[in-house]
Scaffold this active site. Sequence first.
Site, short mmCIF file in Angstrom:
data_model
loop_
_atom_site.label_atom_id
_atom_site.label_comp_id
_atom_site.label_asym_id
_atom_site.label_seq_id
_atom_site.Cartn_x
_atom_site.Cartn_y
_atom_site.Cartn_z
CB SER A 118 -0.83 0.05 1.26
OG SER A 118 -0.06 -0.13 2.47
CG HIS A 139 -2.66 -1.33 -3.08
ND1 HIS A 139 -3.31 0.21 -2.83
CD2 HIS A 139 -2.92 -1.99 -1.80
CE1 HIS A 139 -3.62 -0.06 -1.49
NE2 HIS A 139 -3.69 -1.03 -0.96
CD GLU A 151 -3.26 2.46 -6.00
OE1 GLU A 151 -2.77 3.68 -6.21
OE2 GLU A 151 -3.01 1.83 -5.01
CG ASN A 189 -3.02 2.74 1.06
OD1 ASN A 189 -4.08 2.53 0.40
ND2 ASN A 189 -2.38 2.12 1.96
#
Length: 291
Positions: A118, A139, A151, A189
């Site tokens: 992350s 991710h 992601e 994030n």
Amino acid sequence: MKVIGVIGAGVMGTGVAHNFALAGYDVVLVDISEEILTKAKAQIANNIRFQGLYNKDFTAEKPEAILNRISFTADYGLLKNADYVIENVPEKWEIKKEVYITLDSVCPEHCIFSVNTSCISITKVAALTNRPTKVIGAHYMNPVIMKPVVEVIKGFHTSEETIEATINLLATLNKEAIIVNDLPGFVSNRISHLMMNEAAFVVQDQIAEPKDVDDIFKKCFGHKMGPLETADLIGLDTVVHSLDILYDSYQDPKFRVCPLLRKMVEAGTHGRKTGQGFYSYPIYEQSLVKS
């Protein structure tokens, strides 16, 4: 690709292994102890049983059939035929460093390494290997089985072939890849953790109760989950650790962890996986996320 390696049998690793096995892949799930692997096997079986409650389009398959496609092992040697490896170990550099040195020595040359992180730089991870063009970030969101988007992070040396292979692999799971560039926190994030952290500050400062905070985001902005519900789902311990990495990476005070969040983590209230976070959760609601 036929054989998928998954490193780490915690919350994310079990979700990733489950998703790939459900799609028909042979999966090698690696962790450091038989106890962790036994829990992971039981959790995946439990998740399969509960999956129909969360996904009305789910076509039931016997848990045994899916589990038989997963090899649960502490032996990295079983990755010698892996085509693609997804690493899900904790966001601690010394742990990741040892994992990638080991993977690089065991896996075949064509094998792609996917860093399910992350916050940690993909370029930094790739530098540990002799195959930086075959290292990419991916991710996955929690719970993995229910999220349609991943992601995907392009490191400095990541090749177009590796990106294409990752996009095609994710498509077999009915997941879309959104490609972003490599800086700590990436997109999701770097933004979402600021929101969750500030929501915790709002509760700490007694401006509003958790439910009211989340209801404003769901009812005013149309979010499916509020920021505190999301933090509970991800795991408050994971949120705090990611914020610490972001703070160290950017030296920006906006990433300073809310004291209430850190206190809750120290108290062992990590969210859904422990049954208590900003909210309380019955056992059956923990099934898709508990490690």
